[in-house]
Design a protein around this motif. Sequence first.
Motif, PDB file in Angstrom:
ATOM      1  N   SER A  80       0.857  -1.200  -0.216  1.00  0.00           N
ATOM      2  CA  SER A  80       0.078  -0.032   0.074  1.00  0.00           C
ATOM      3  C   SER A  80       0.854   1.109  -0.074  1.00  0.00           C
ATOM      4  O   SER A  80       0.204   2.374  -0.088  1.00  0.00           O
ATOM      5  N   ARG A  81       2.034   1.389   0.197  1.00  0.00           N
ATOM      6  CA  ARG A  81       2.780   2.239   0.159  1.00  0.00           C
ATOM      7  C   ARG A  81       4.219   1.872  -0.652  1.00  0.00           C
ATOM      8  O   ARG A  81       5.306   1.862  -0.367  1.00  0.00           O
ATOM      9  N   PRO A  82       3.980   2.014  -1.874  1.00  0.00           N
ATOM     10  CA  PRO A  82       5.055   1.559  -2.905  1.00  0.00           C
ATOM     11  C   PRO A  82       6.223   2.640  -2.830  1.00  0.00           C
ATOM     12  O   PRO A  82       5.912   3.924  -2.760  1.00  0.00           O
ATOM     13  N   ASP A  83       7.331   2.233  -3.312  1.00  0.00           N
ATOM     14  CA  ASP A  83       8.396   2.847  -3.508  1.00  0.00           C
ATOM     15  C   ASP A  83       8.795   4.061  -2.199  1.00  0.00           C
ATOM     16  O   ASP A  83       9.384   5.085  -2.277  1.00  0.00           O
ATOM     17  N   THR A  84       8.396   3.442  -1.213  1.00  0.00           N
ATOM     18  CA  THR A  84       8.800   4.236   0.107  1.00  0.00           C
ATOM     19  C   THR A  84       9.602   3.211   1.075  1.00  0.00           C
ATOM     20  O   THR A  84       9.331   2.176   1.162  1.00  0.00           O
ATOM     21  N   VAL A  85      10.635   3.671   1.304  1.00  0.00           N
ATOM     22  CA  VAL A  85      11.569   3.023   2.446  1.00  0.00           C
ATOM     23  C   VAL A  85      10.976   3.102   3.692  1.00  0.00           C
ATOM     24  O   VAL A  85      10.913   3.991   4.365  1.00  0.00           O
ATOM     25  N   HIS A  86      11.010   1.890   4.463  1.00  0.00           N
ATOM     26  CA  HIS A  86      10.600   1.470   5.824  1.00  0.00           C
ATOM     27  C   HIS A  86      11.862   0.960   6.567  1.00  0.00           C
ATOM     28  O   HIS A  86      12.216  -0.012   6.101  1.00  0.00           O
ATOM     29  N   SER A  87      11.908   1.667   7.554  1.00  0.00           N
ATOM     30  CA  SER A  87      13.143   1.124   8.414  1.00  0.00           C
ATOM     31  C   SER A  87      12.495  -0.246   9.082  1.00  0.00           C
ATOM     32  O   SER A  87      11.135  -0.362   9.380  1.00  0.00           O
ATOM     33  N   LYS A  88      13.491  -0.963   9.807  1.00  0.00           N
ATOM     34  CA  LYS A  88      12.912  -2.129  10.605  1.00  0.00           C
ATOM     35  C   LYS A  88      12.217  -1.785  11.802  1.00  0.00           C
ATOM     36  O   LYS A  88      11.144  -2.632  12.316  1.00  0.00           O
ATOM     37  N   GLU A  89      12.587  -0.735  12.546  1.00  0.00           N
ATOM     38  CA  GLU A  89      11.941  -0.202  13.638  1.00  0.00           C
ATOM     39  C   GLU A  89      10.521   0.302  13.212  1.00  0.00           C
ATOM     40  O   GLU A  89       9.568   0.023  14.085  1.00  0.00           O
ATOM     41  N   GLN A  90      10.507   1.065  11.993  1.00  0.00           N
ATOM     42  CA  GLN A  90       9.016   1.338  11.668  1.00  0.00           C
ATOM     43  C   GLN A  90       8.334   0.240  11.392  1.00  0.00           C
ATOM     44  O   GLN A  90       6.936   0.344  12.053  1.00  0.00           O
TER      45      GLN A  90
END
Length: 228
Positions: free
Chosen positions: A168-178
Amino acid sequence: MKILIIEDDLAIAEIERDYLEMEGLAVEMERDGRAGLEKALSGGHDLILLDVMLPGLDGFEICKRIRRAVDVPILMVTAKLEDIDKIRGLGLGADDYITKPFSPAELVARVKANLAQYARLTGPAKRTDREITFGRVRIKPDSRRVYVNDREVDFTNKEYELLLYLVSRPDTVHSKEQLYERIWGSDVYGDLKTVAVHINRLREKIEKEPASPRHIQTVWGAGYRFTA
């Protein structure tokens, strides 16, 4: 809400029980692996605290059998520090794990976070006819089903929620913490290896070449990114 503790060390089980009951949770205890499995499969529990080393049947086998039959959060408890044991438990379907020795505050926080997240994941959802498709994958949010090459593939609740969140959030970098905070509901006591194991399981299920993923990519030093 009712918690099942499967733990052969009576002293530890009683401490777990006492602190959980102080939070208003009902608790049942079993000390033998086979008896614990039978109780777990009977249903009626909102979360299972499962020790790894048990007489009769070890926690890994119990976890595998529970996951085949009952949709309930499983929090594995282990005295071992080896990552391979934690990865094995998560790979068999455990939602999270906690390592002995742990503080009562950590135990309560992890249990409550998993209960809250599970309630959110399985609660009533807004009905939608929208399907999500990419590559070989088709997701039907209304029925929480995922198809790969038109063949339905089973996902645990955490795997499904993690996949849907990324898609649902393409091309967005997500950290492991997030990702841990979003999917598991807490970043205070969590082990980020939990995220990595679940990412690997998603790749094994949806990627044509899991070792060279096209859709769920690692952004080194930053986290993960979904690309259609």
